[in-house]
Design a protein around this motif. Structure first.
Motif, PDB file in Angstrom:
ATOM      1  N   ALA A  22       1.032  27.389  34.360  1.00 24.64           N
ATOM      2  CA  ALA A  22       1.624  27.986  35.563  1.00 24.64           C
ATOM      3  C   ALA A  22       1.505  26.980  36.698  1.00 24.64           C
ATOM      4  CB  ALA A  22       0.922  29.293  35.932  1.00 24.64           C
ATOM      5  N   VAL A  23       2.575  26.836  37.471  1.00 24.46           N
ATOM      6  CA  VAL A  23       2.563  25.910  38.601  1.00 24.46           C
ATOM      7  C   VAL A  23       3.206  26.576  39.813  1.00 24.46           C
ATOM      8  CG1 VAL A  23       2.640  23.853  37.142  1.00 24.46           C
ATOM      9  CG2 VAL A  23       4.772  24.857  37.955  1.00 24.46           C
ATOM     10  N   ARG A  24       2.770  26.135  40.969  1.00 23.64           N
ATOM     11  CA  ARG A  24       3.395  26.549  42.231  1.00 23.64           C
ATOM     12  C   ARG A  24       4.106  25.336  42.811  1.00 23.64           C
ATOM     13  NH1 ARG A  24       2.652  25.729  47.642  1.00 23.64           N
ATOM     14  NH2 ARG A  24       2.845  27.497  49.099  1.00 23.64           N
ATOM     15  N   LEU A  25       5.397  25.480  43.048  1.00 27.39           N
ATOM     16  CA  LEU A  25       6.205  24.418  43.626  1.00 27.39           C
ATOM     17  C   LEU A  25       6.883  24.919  44.885  1.00 27.39           C
ATOM     18  CD1 LEU A  25       7.925  23.145  40.343  1.00 27.39           C
ATOM     19  CD2 LEU A  25       5.916  22.148  41.467  1.00 27.39           C
ATOM     20  N   ILE A  76       1.182  15.859  36.573  1.00 30.66           N
ATOM     21  CA  ILE A  76       0.341  16.962  36.109  1.00 30.66           C
ATOM     22  C   ILE A  76      -0.152  16.678  34.689  1.00 30.66           C
ATOM     23  CG2 ILE A  76       0.237  19.451  35.716  1.00 30.66           C
ATOM     24  CD1 ILE A  76       2.591  19.749  37.650  1.00 30.66           C
ATOM     25  N   LEU A  77       0.760  16.218  33.826  1.00 27.93           N
ATOM     26  CA  LEU A  77       0.368  15.878  32.460  1.00 27.93           C
ATOM     27  C   LEU A  77      -0.723  14.817  32.451  1.00 27.93           C
ATOM     28  CD1 LEU A  77       3.891  15.684  30.805  1.00 27.93           C
ATOM     29  CD2 LEU A  77       2.138  17.381  30.295  1.00 27.93           C
ATOM     30  N   GLU A  78      -0.564  13.799  33.264  1.00 23.55           N
ATOM     31  CA  GLU A  78      -1.549  12.712  33.288  1.00 23.55           C
ATOM     32  C   GLU A  78      -2.902  13.206  33.778  1.00 23.55           C
ATOM     33  OE1 GLU A  78       1.621   9.031  34.040  1.00 23.55           O
ATOM     34  OE2 GLU A  78       0.464   9.866  35.717  1.00 23.55           O
ATOM     35  N   GLY A 109       2.740  21.063  24.050  1.00 23.20           N
ATOM     36  CA  GLY A 109       2.095  21.962  24.991  1.00 23.20           C
ATOM     37  C   GLY A 109       3.101  22.670  25.876  1.00 23.20           C
ATOM     38  N   ALA A 110       2.629  23.691  26.580  1.00 27.29           N
ATOM     39  CA  ALA A 110       3.518  24.572  27.338  1.00 27.29           C
ATOM     40  C   ALA A 110       4.228  23.855  28.479  1.00 27.29           C
ATOM     41  CB  ALA A 110       2.718  25.766  27.870  1.00 27.29           C
ATOM     42  N   LEU A 111       3.541  22.933  29.143  1.00 29.15           N
ATOM     43  CA  LEU A 111       4.156  22.259  30.291  1.00 29.15           C
ATOM     44  C   LEU A 111       5.332  21.405  29.850  1.00 29.15           C
ATOM     45  CD1 LEU A 111       3.776  21.883  33.396  1.00 29.15           C
ATOM     46  CD2 LEU A 111       2.478  19.819  32.856  1.00 29.15           C
ATOM     47  N   ARG A 112       5.131  20.588  28.814  1.00 29.66           N
ATOM     48  CA  ARG A 112       6.221  19.752  28.301  1.00 29.66           C
ATOM     49  C   ARG A 112       7.321  20.598  27.658  1.00 29.66           C
ATOM     50  NH1 ARG A 112       2.099  15.934  26.636  1.00 29.66           N
ATOM     51  NH2 ARG A 112       2.537  13.857  27.501  1.00 29.66           N
ATOM     52  N   ASP A 113       6.904  21.553  26.834  1.00 26.06           N
ATOM     53  CA  ASP A 113       7.847  22.272  25.992  1.00 26.06           C
ATOM     54  C   ASP A 113       8.744  23.202  26.785  1.00 26.06           C
ATOM     55  OD1 ASP A 113       8.892  22.956  23.419  1.00 26.06           O
ATOM     56  OD2 ASP A 113       7.765  24.833  23.502  1.00 26.06           O
ATOM     57  N   MET A 114       8.214  23.799  27.845  1.00 28.14           N
ATOM     58  CA  MET A 114       8.951  24.867  28.526  1.00 28.14           C
ATOM     59  C   MET A 114       9.213  24.593  30.013  1.00 28.14           C
ATOM     60  SD  MET A 114       9.575  27.035  26.112  1.00 28.14           S
ATOM     61  CE  MET A 114       9.994  28.566  26.926  1.00 28.14           C
ATOM     62  N   ILE A 133      -2.982  19.131  42.399  1.00 25.55           N
ATOM     63  CA  ILE A 133      -2.767  19.486  41.004  1.00 25.55           C
ATOM     64  C   ILE A 133      -3.789  20.518  40.561  1.00 25.55           C
ATOM     65  CG2 ILE A 133      -2.809  18.618  38.621  1.00 25.55           C
ATOM     66  CD1 ILE A 133      -1.645  16.002  39.679  1.00 25.55           C
ATOM     67  N   GLY A 134      -5.045  20.309  40.902  1.00 26.22           N
ATOM     68  CA  GLY A 134      -6.071  21.276  40.552  1.00 26.22           C
ATOM     69  C   GLY A 134      -5.869  22.615  41.222  1.00 26.22           C
ATOM     70  N   ARG A 135      -5.259  22.619  42.396  1.00 26.67           N
ATOM     71  CA  ARG A 135      -5.075  23.883  43.123  1.00 26.67           C
ATOM     72  C   ARG A 135      -3.833  24.629  42.690  1.00 26.67           C
ATOM     73  NH1 ARG A 135      -4.342  24.691  49.709  1.00 26.67           N
ATOM     74  NH2 ARG A 135      -4.496  26.988  49.676  1.00 26.67           N
ATOM     75  N   TRP A 136      -2.743  23.904  42.393  1.00 29.19           N
ATOM     76  CA  TRP A 136      -1.445  24.554  42.196  1.00 29.19           C
ATOM     77  C   TRP A 136      -0.891  24.427  40.788  1.00 29.19           C
ATOM     78  CZ3 TRP A 136      -1.370  27.792  45.772  1.00 29.19           C
ATOM     79  CH2 TRP A 136      -1.646  27.491  47.104  1.00 29.19           C
ATOM     80  N   ALA A 137      -1.653  23.903  39.858  1.00 30.42           N
ATOM     81  CA  ALA A 137      -1.216  23.830  38.453  1.00 30.42           C
ATOM     82  C   ALA A 137      -2.388  24.241  37.563  1.00 30.42           C
ATOM     83  CB  ALA A 137      -0.747  22.425  38.100  1.00 30.42           C
ATOM     84  N   VAL A 138      -2.199  25.275  36.742  1.00 27.28           N
ATOM     85  CA  VAL A 138      -3.278  25.779  35.901  1.00 27.28           C
ATOM     86  C   VAL A 138      -2.792  25.900  34.465  1.00 27.28           C
ATOM     87  CG1 VAL A 138      -4.311  27.044  37.825  1.00 27.28           C
ATOM     88  CG2 VAL A 138      -2.701  28.212  36.316  1.00 27.28           C
TER      89      VAL A 138
END
Length: 533
Positions: free
Chosen positions: A362-365, A494-496, A274-279, A323-328
């Motif tokens: 997409a995430v906001r950090l 986030i993954l979990e 998936g995109a989060l792990r891969d990139m 997580i629900g607010r800043w990671a989509v």
């Protein structure tokens, strides 16, 4: 390595490495006045596990051929390929010649004849001790025939599941030199470095049972790209940027890695990633650290990587409702334009029914330190988007006072600095100018820098630079253990959360992603800078 946790739930990553022993410190590479390298690596044998695979054909062989053409391979040099395929040495050489013809250029017959004599092949699985015994015998032969002097670099172009067993096999066969040996051994490991924090820690522990940390080169090909290499020079060799590079003038930072292709037959791998792990865990967080890091005390590998780790450790974890607010996340569907290839992710070959894997994330950090307090960093990546473009956007704060009395418009748009990573490497500075005419309107204009046009040469391929650095023992552009684990620490919660509940939001192929990604920035009155590629 300590298993204790810090107060914020992060694992204790241990102390950063101390200065290396004198015998292990790579020499500084001498430079000509034009900045070109003049030192070639020590003699060595390069062993490529996965020698008949796609990475070797597409990237590694063309990179090695280019280094040879530039005179940057040592006289004492040999390539030893390994895979499970029972082919002869001549067949392997012919495959490598075919790879150059397909992905680089048809090699000159005489040049290839000389080069191919340095190519050997050992077939066998890495779970078979006999494979390593045969490899040891071949390495002894090339040391005698090619003058490699016992120096060895092992490139593991292999699936993550067999990395640890391959390293262990090398150790059991006595193919790894110790700190006091006159010859050196290094190992290059391709991403992904694990699937989550726990597996990354396990992989690192397995590698460290056989290799010392300074022998391990964890490769992320994005760090070999010219724009990212030049980012440190851009920031720290030009005094005009340093006063602006902080929360005082920067409103926010956007990092985009957009791909126009889908999974291209790699669904078997991609659906487990998936995109989060891969990139994001690798490429995008690496880019963030280069943008946000402090000036290092010196520009050796550990000083630079120390500063990168400090950035990662300064990023608060996303947990709970955040997580629900800043990671989509999203998943591409059909574009609706029709055609044989117009299909969504769930219709791709080898994607399991009911898959919840994201093809967009997409995430906001934030980076909670003195320089960046309050400045959001927005990271996004996805497949089947409207264009292939990787870039960093530094969006500056708006001008503090309107100039409506001078021009017929609202306040000027904020300035932006855009670092183009690919496909066209360079930089653009966007600022406001008045159009000709009495009280004419403002318009955004740019000053552009293109590497290829400015220097009259094509940027070298990332693997060319990274292979050369590994041969030279320069680990600056490679990830260190604590760096990898700090990145997984940020991504794993986030993954979990995504694995427990919810579905990716579908977006049409050839768009710029799902609606939830636009809403991510809209919460704070911002919007994505859309690439032009």
């Amino acid at each position: 390595m300590s298993d204790e946790a810090t107060d914020d739930g992060r694992p204790d990553l241990g102390d950063v490495p101390a200065a290396p022993p004198a015998g292990e410190t790579p020499l500084r590479t001498p430079m000509t006045e034009a900045g070109a390298r003049v030192r070639t690596p020590d003699p060595l044998a390069l062993v490529i596990f996965g020698g008949t695979g796609d990475l070797t054909r597409r990237k590694l062989m063309p990179a090695l051929w280019a280094l040879r053409a530039d005179g940057l391979l040592p006289e004492g040099f040999a390539i030893v390929g390994n895979s499970r395929e029972e082919i002869g040495e001549d067949d392997f050489r012919e495959r490598m010649r075919g790879a150059l013809a397909e992905f680089d250029e048809e090699p000159d017959a005489d040049d290839w004849a000389g080069f191919s004599r340095r190519i050997r092949y050992v077939h066998g699985s890495t779970d078979d001790p006999g494979t390593f015994n045969r490899l040891k015998q071949v390495l002894e032969e090339v040391e005698r025939d090619c003058g490699t002097q016992g120096n060895r670099m092992f490139y593991l172009a292999l699936p993550p599941s067999v990395i640890a067993q391959t390293a262990q096999g090398l150790g059991r066969a006595g193919l790894v030199t110790g700190a006091k040996d006159p010859a050196w051994t290094r190992i290059i490991v391709e991403k992904p470095f694990g699937r989550d924090l726990e597996s990354a820690q396990g992989l690192n522990a397995s590698l460290l049972e056989v290799f010392r940390e300074r022998q391990i080169f964890r490769i992320d090909h994005y760090l070999g790209k010219e724009t990212l290499q030049n980012l440190l020079v851009f920031r720290f060799a030009n005094t005009i940027w340093e006063p602006l590079w902080s929360r005082n003038y920067v409103d926010h930072v956007q990092i985009t890695v957009a791909e126009s292709v889908g999974v291209e037959g790699r669904a078997g791998y991609y659906d487990r990633s998936g995109a989060l792990r891969d990139m994001i865990q690798s490429h995008l967080l690496q880019i963030l650290t280069l943008v946000a890091m402090e000036p290092p005390a010196s520009y050796d590998a550990d000083s630079i990587r120390n500063e990168k780790v400090k950035v990662l450790q300064s990023i608060p974890l996303l947990q709970g409702d955040d997580i629900g607010r800043w990671a989509v996340r999203g998943r591409y569907g059909a574009s609706g334009k029709g055609g044989e290839d117009d299909r969504g992710y769930l219709d791709e070959a080898n994607v399991p029914e009911g898959s919840r894997t994201e093809t967009y994330a997409a995430v906001r950090l934030t980076v909670d330190n003195w320089r960046w307090e309050g400045v959001p960093f927005y990271l996004r990546t996805g497949k089947k988007l409207a264009g292939k473009q990787s870039e960093v956007v530094i969006r500056f704060r708006p001008a503090p006072h309107p100039i409506r009395d001078l021009v017929h418009c609202d306040s000027p748009a904020p300035n932006a600095l855009v670092l183009h990573i690919q496909p066209d490497e360079g930089m653009s500075l966007f600022f406001e100018a008045k159009e000709p005419g009495i009280r004419g309107p403002l318009r955004a204009v740019s000053m552009d820098f293109d590497y290829n046009r400015a220097f009259g040469v094509e940027s070298p391929e990332a693997y060319q630079r990274l292979l050369l650095d590994a041969m030279l023992g320069d680990a600056t552009l490679f990830a260190r253990r604590d760096e990898v684990e700090a990145a997984w620490t940020l991504v794993t919660p986030i993954l979990e959360a995504w694995e427990r509940e919810g579905e990716p939001e579908e977006y049409p192929a050839e768009s710029w992603g799902p609606r939830c990604a636009d809403e991510l920035l809209a919460q704070e009155g911002r919007s994505w800078h859309q690439p032009t590629g």
